[in-house]
Motif scaffolding. Structure first.
Motif, PDB file in Angstrom:
ATOM      1  N   ALA A 186     120.821  -0.260   8.553  1.00 39.24           N
ATOM      2  CA  ALA A 186     120.705   0.989   9.308  1.00 39.24           C
ATOM      3  C   ALA A 186     121.377   2.043   8.787  1.00 39.24           C
ATOM      4  O   ALA A 186     122.476   1.804   7.925  1.00 39.24           O
ATOM      5  CB  ALA A 186     121.206   0.478  10.785  1.00 39.24           C
ATOM      6  N   ALA A 187     121.486   3.015   9.558  1.00 37.32           N
ATOM      7  CA  ALA A 187     122.122   4.315   9.286  1.00 37.32           C
ATOM      8  C   ALA A 187     122.231   5.197  10.175  1.00 37.32           C
ATOM      9  O   ALA A 187     121.531   5.354  11.152  1.00 37.32           O
ATOM     10  CB  ALA A 187     121.487   5.172   7.780  1.00 37.32           C
ATOM     11  N   ASP A 188     123.326   5.680  10.427  1.00 40.24           N
ATOM     12  CA  ASP A 188     123.635   6.748  11.221  1.00 40.24           C
ATOM     13  C   ASP A 188     123.664   8.340  10.514  1.00 40.24           C
ATOM     14  O   ASP A 188     124.455   8.297   9.553  1.00 40.24           O
ATOM     15  CB  ASP A 188     125.301   6.668  11.834  1.00 40.24           C
ATOM     16  N   ILE A 189     122.982   9.174  11.162  1.00 41.91           N
ATOM     17  CA  ILE A 189     122.691  10.406  10.602  1.00 41.91           C
ATOM     18  C   ILE A 189     123.045  11.457  11.614  1.00 41.91           C
ATOM     19  O   ILE A 189     122.779  11.414  12.659  1.00 41.91           O
ATOM     20  CB  ILE A 189     121.302  10.505  10.090  1.00 41.91           C
ATOM     21  N   THR A 190     123.507  12.329  10.798  1.00 45.71           N
ATOM     22  CA  THR A 190     123.635  14.040  11.514  1.00 45.71           C
ATOM     23  C   THR A 190     122.952  14.818  10.867  1.00 45.71           C
ATOM     24  O   THR A 190     122.832  14.915   9.289  1.00 45.71           O
ATOM     25  CB  THR A 190     124.995  14.285  11.760  1.00 45.71           C
ATOM     26  N   LEU A 191     122.020  15.755  11.517  1.00 45.77           N
ATOM     27  CA  LEU A 191     121.312  16.806  10.571  1.00 45.77           C
ATOM     28  C   LEU A 191     121.752  18.189  11.167  1.00 45.77           C
ATOM     29  O   LEU A 191     121.714  18.439  12.487  1.00 45.77           O
ATOM     30  CB  LEU A 191     119.832  16.469  10.872  1.00 45.77           C
ATOM     31  N   GLU A 192     122.027  18.949  10.381  1.00 43.74           N
ATOM     32  CA  GLU A 192     122.426  20.357  10.584  1.00 43.74           C
ATOM     33  C   GLU A 192     122.170  21.413   9.792  1.00 43.74           C
ATOM     34  O   GLU A 192     121.768  21.083   8.469  1.00 43.74           O
ATOM     35  CB  GLU A 192     123.924  20.682  11.054  1.00 43.74           C
ATOM     36  N   ALA A 193     122.148  22.755  10.236  1.00 50.40           N
ATOM     37  CA  ALA A 193     121.808  23.744   9.188  1.00 50.40           C
ATOM     38  C   ALA A 193     123.308  24.366   8.718  1.00 50.40           C
ATOM     39  O   ALA A 193     124.325  24.623   9.547  1.00 50.40           O
ATOM     40  CB  ALA A 193     121.159  25.120   9.855  1.00 50.40           C
TER      41      ALA A 193
END
Length: 250
Positions: A186-193
């Motif tokens: 699995a993976a924990d992700i954070t997406l931001e500009a």
């Protein structure tokens, strides 16, 4: 006495607000399969479909033109001239696996070797403070054009089994699984500009300060051990993130 059929008050909106709303819907159609690589309907048709004035539709198209998605061709109308590649967020896949239908992903390995793990990186990977990790920096290209700049920190016992030559044409996920002898879990992700700094702008061939999509991803093996911490900067004009979310109130 309250009327049984009260008159609903009109919602007053500025034309610019309405144009932005029209542009949001059109953008999804342009980037999807509705108009991709083709031509948009005439302004009159769009105005009728959206229940908006032609001036509002023109402003909406101006917004899309400013984003480089469409262009006005005299005598031909508004054409789609650019597309963003869909990057799914519902499965744990490498970039080449995700975008295989859109062309070949190639990797330029710009840095490869052990470095002292910054404290936050060591803690996220469950490593002793002051220990080493394998640091990898790659420029990913699709169809020869820059797509992403990937900065990767790998657990040292797995990193020492990697060869930089293997990273040129293979996703790091596959190499990790081969080295670990088990699949990723699995993976924990954070997406931001974020804005492109001088280094990122040069490598990705975008203006300094241009908007980038930054994906932070901490990936674990099937047994739950964290082994890979990545910071991936995507060109915001070439990628769109897609996924399906399920509502669970339990």
């Amino acid at each position: 006495m309250t009327s049984e059929n009260p008159t609903r008050p009109a919602v007053r909106r500025l034309r610019a607000d309405r144009a932005r709303q029209v542009a949001d819907v059109l953008r999804h159609q342009v980037l999807g399969d509705v108009y991709r690589g083709g031509q948009l309907p005439h302004e009159e048709q769009l105005a009728e479909e959206f229940g908006a004035s032609r001036n509002t539709v023109r402003e909406a198209l101006d917004l899309l033109r400013a984003e480089g998605l469409v262009r006005r061709v005299p005598g031909s109308g508004t054409l789609v001239v650019a597309e963003k590649l869909p990057h799914g967020l519902t499965r744990l896949q490498g970039l080449a696996e995700t975008l295989h239908e859109h062309g070949e992903v190639t990797n330029e390995v710009r840095a490869f070797g052990p470095v002292r793990a910054p404290g936050p990186v060591a803690r996220r990977l469950g490593l002793p403070e002051g220990g080493d990790v394998l640091y990898v920096e790659r420029l990913r290209r699709l169809g020869g054009l820059p797509l992403s700049l990937d900065l990767t920190y790998l657990a040292p016992d797995l990193g020492e089994r990697l060869d930089p030559a293997d990273l040129v044409d293979r996703d790091v996920f596959r190499l990790i699984e081969d080295a670990a002898g088990q699949p990723l879990g699995a993976a924990d992700i954070t997406l931001e500009a974020v804005n492109a700094d001088a280094h990122s702008a040069t490598v990705l061939e975008v203006p300094r300060g241009a908007a980038l999509l930054m994906l932070e991803r901490l990936t674990t093996l099937a047994d739950g051990r964290p082994v890979d911490l990545e910071y991936v900067r995507f060109r915001g004009d070439r990628i769109t993130m897609q996924g399906r979310l399920l509502r669970d109130l339990s």
